[in-house]
Scaffold this motif. Structure first.
Motif, short mmCIF file in Angstrom:
data_model
loop_
_atom_site.label_atom_id
_atom_site.label_comp_id
_atom_site.label_asym_id
_atom_site.label_seq_id
_atom_site.Cartn_x
_atom_site.Cartn_y
_atom_site.Cartn_z
N UNK A 1 2.80 21.30 3.78
CA UNK A 1 2.31 20.03 4.28
C UNK A 1 2.99 18.90 3.53
N UNK A 2 3.33 17.83 4.25
CA UNK A 2 4.05 16.72 3.64
C UNK A 2 3.12 15.57 3.28
N UNK A 3 1.83 15.83 3.27
CA UNK A 3 0.84 14.80 2.99
C UNK A 3 0.71 14.58 1.49
N UNK A 4 1.10 13.41 0.98
CA UNK A 4 1.03 13.18 -0.47
C UNK A 4 -0.38 13.06 -0.99
N UNK A 5 -1.37 12.99 -0.10
CA UNK A 5 -2.76 12.86 -0.56
C UNK A 5 -3.55 14.15 -0.42
N UNK A 6 -2.85 15.28 -0.29
CA UNK A 6 -3.56 16.54 -0.08
C UNK A 6 -4.41 16.92 -1.28
N UNK A 7 -4.04 16.48 -2.48
CA UNK A 7 -4.81 16.84 -3.67
C UNK A 7 -6.07 16.00 -3.80
N UNK A 8 -6.09 14.87 -3.17
CA UNK A 8 -7.26 13.98 -3.22
C UNK A 8 -7.64 13.61 -1.80
N UNK A 9 -8.79 14.07 -1.34
CA UNK A 9 -9.20 13.83 0.03
C UNK A 9 -9.37 12.33 0.28
N UNK A 10 -8.92 11.88 1.44
CA UNK A 10 -9.08 10.49 1.81
C UNK A 10 -10.56 10.24 2.09
N UNK B 1 -3.97 1.30 1.50
CA UNK B 1 -3.44 2.29 0.57
C UNK B 1 -2.97 3.54 1.31
N UNK B 2 -3.76 3.94 2.29
CA UNK B 2 -3.41 5.12 3.10
C UNK B 2 -2.10 4.89 3.85
N UNK B 3 -1.95 3.71 4.43
CA UNK B 3 -0.72 3.39 5.16
C UNK B 3 0.48 3.41 4.22
N UNK B 4 0.31 2.86 3.03
CA UNK B 4 1.41 2.85 2.06
C UNK B 4 1.82 4.26 1.67
N UNK C 1 5.68 6.09 2.94
CA UNK C 1 6.23 7.09 2.05
C UNK C 1 5.82 8.46 2.56
N UNK C 2 5.84 9.48 1.70
CA UNK C 2 5.35 10.80 2.09
C UNK C 2 5.93 11.25 3.41
N UNK C 3 5.07 11.52 4.40
CA UNK C 3 5.58 11.93 5.71
C UNK C 3 6.40 10.86 6.42
N UNK C 4 6.25 9.61 6.02
CA UNK C 4 6.95 8.48 6.63
C UNK C 4 6.79 8.51 8.14
N UNK C 5 5.55 8.33 8.59
CA UNK C 5 5.25 8.41 10.02
C UNK C 5 5.87 7.27 10.81
N UNK C 6 6.10 6.14 10.19
CA UNK C 6 6.66 4.96 10.84
C UNK C 6 5.84 4.52 12.05
N UNK C 7 4.54 4.57 11.90
CA UNK C 7 3.66 4.18 13.01
C UNK C 7 3.24 2.72 12.94
#
Length: 542
Positions: free
Chosen positions: A34-43, A73-76, A81-87
């Motif tokens: 998974x490319x989610x940089x927040x996987x270690x800390x749940x949103x 913060x989630x968008x940043x 960054x991270x997955x760089x969804x560009x949404x």
């Protein structure tokens, strides 16, 4: 709207090439992380509904400012960054100030309603009279600051919502090239599907669908001409409502078609979509179509939420969509069986084949109306660098490397070559399209005593391909309703190898109440919404 080849046959910030080509599907056959940089800390706000957010604010657990800060913060972390969804194309510099104002009102005992203090992302073809640009994803409109809000944005502010930012989209709402990649714009680059990053998010409301799916906002607004809400809702595993043309005003929205265009909610639940739908209704003197909504709209569509709402309903099943991708067939049959178990009567019908004589008429309507509507919008936009379609085409040619690095502008050029709306070809095309589409739906509903018709919105997401363009998979249950100006709603139906597929329900004009009832009952029984895993690529068997 979605792929133009489908439109014809079914009825009938700068980013570099190497980075964009990473969006093409890879050939990995091993597990991918998974490319989610927040996987270690749940949103903390993951999958939070409007009701949950309001409860948190009412109990003092969160302020609107705190909620906005969490989404920023989630968008940043996820989008940039991270997955760089560009949404997300642009963030609102006034978002925190708006949130503070809503917090003060709440402290003073004033709560405007269920949207009070709620962050919302808005598609970047909708005017906001603030510091954010409206560009339709095109670098030709960089610097286009609207002088006032679109009607629906004014309604959104009145409801107490916080405008969080503007979302990426298929440039010019996917009405530029026959070979475009959905979710790509010259301003924002390629939006990515949060479930599997090298898959396409569909469009044109790509950023809105991806952002909602990835929990970058509470709710979002998209727009549709033919599939631009339904398709990205399906491929991103969210709920999307395309309202009856006239239920929401289109004034202040960069247009394609005055016959078919409308904005609509994109959310994670039917209830949230119903809340947003009612909040933005209203008759607008600047959009004559809204006059038809008088006496037919509702300020609170949650009144039609009924977990047992399938009981006694008669639902048509589009039989031309019963056999396709075998995994989609299974999901669709499971959905049919579930509706039967819930007390619905299911009848096989054929709406789509009734459009076989449409030919080029439907596409002609869009090209004529796009030229007319865009020229009007650009001429009235003081900050727009291009003042008509002809100037836009010239701009793109002069800036070809930045504006058209992968595909060109055949649709813009074809539209510019047409005459005005007094042309007999246009008038005949409008008449033919509306007559065929409305007759097909209304006769089918009447003859079979149906409340709605359903079918798969789309198959699973295809690989993003900036060289060849989209590989649309030929479902699109909603297309006839879109052409008729009738409403439809898309709800998660399940996944194929982790890729979401949506179920679409449609009916006649201003049938939003019954569609919401049916969709909510199906949603509550099926629970098919899943949280994206941000996989880098598809790994068979994992």
């Amino acid at each position: 709207m979605k792929r133009r080849d489908f439109l014809k046959t079914s009825a009938l910030a700068g980013i570099t090439l190497p980075v964009l080509l990473q969006a093409a599907c890879q050939s990995h056959t091993s597990p991918t992380s998974a490319a989610n940089p927040e996987t270690d800390t749940a949103f903390p706000l993951e999958e939070a509904t409007l009701e949950i957010l309001q409860q948190k604010m009412q109990r003092g657990e969160y302020t609107s400012r705190a909620i906005v800060e969490l989404y920023l913060k989630r968008i940043a972390a996820i989008d940039k960054q991270g997955p760089a969804l560009r949404s997300v194309l642009e963030l609102n510099p006034d978002a925190l100030a708006i949130a503070d104002a809503m917090d003060k009102e709440r402290k003073d005992g004033k709560v405007r309603g269920p949207l009070h203090g709620i962050p919302v992302l808005v598609k970047d073809n909708i005017d906001t009279g603030d510091k954010m640009m409206t560009t339709a994803g095109s670098i030709a409109l960089i610097g286009n600051l609207a002088t006032h809000d679109a009607f629906i944005i004014a309604r959104l502010r009145e409801a107490g919502a916080v405008l969080l930012g503007k979302t990426n989209l298929s440039e010019w709402a996917n009405f530029r090239s026959e070979r475009s990649s959905s979710g790509w714009s010259s301003r924002g680059g390629q939006t990515r599907n949060p479930y599997v990053l090298d898959r396409n998010p569909c469009g044109s409301s790509s950023g809105s669908g991806t952002a909602v799916a990835a929990n970058l906002c509470a709710i979002a607004i998209g727009t549709e001409t033919n599939g631009s809400i339904a398709c990205p809702s399906s491929l991103n595993g969210v709920v999307g409502i395309k309202p009856t043309v006239g239920l929401w005003s289109r004034s202040g929205i960069i247009p394609i078609s005055s016959t078919q265009d409308t904005a609509g909610p994109m959310t994670r639940t039917v209830k949230d979509a119903a809340i947003l739908l009612g909040a933005l209704c209203g008759v607008d003197a600047a959009d004559a179509a809204t006059a038809t909504s008088q006496g037919k709209s509702h300020t609170d569509y949650t009144a039609f939420l009924d977990a047992k709402g399938l009981q006694g309903k008669r639902i048509g099943v589009e039989k031309t969509l019963l056999k396709g991708h075998e995994a989609v067939d299974t999901l669709f049959q499971n959905a049919i069986d579930l509706m039967k178990q819930a007390g619905a009567t299911v009848v096989e019908v054929d709406v789509r084949s009734q459009m076989k004589d449409l030919g080029p008429a439907g596409y002609n309507v869009l090209k004529y109306e796009f030229k007319h509507g865009l020229n009007q919008y650009l001429a009235a936009a003081p900050a727009a660098k291009v003042k008509d379609l002809k100037a836009l085409i010239a701009f793109n040619r002069e800036h070809e490397h930045e504006a058209m690095p992968f595909f060109k502008q055949e649709i813009l050029e074809a539209s510019e070559a047409l005459g005005d709306l007094d042309n007999p070809e246009y008038k005949e095309s409008v008449k033919k399209t509306l007559t065929l589409a409305r007759t097909a739906i209304d006769n089918t509903l009447r003859e079979n005593k149906l409340d709605a018709v359903c079918g798969p919105a789309n198959g699973p997401a295809w690989c993003t391909d900036l060289v060849n363009g989209d590989a649309f998979n030929g479902y699109g249950a909603y297309s006839t309703a879109a052409r008729a100006g009738y409403p439809h709603i898309t709800v998660p139906m399940g996944t194929v190898e982790g890729l979401p597929v949506g179920l679409n329900f449609f009916s006649t004009a201003y049938a939003e109440p019954v569609l919401i009832t049916i969709a909510f009952a199906y949603e509550q029984l099926s629970h098919k919404r899943t949280v994206p895993a941000f996989l880098t690529t598809f790994a068979p068997g994992n």
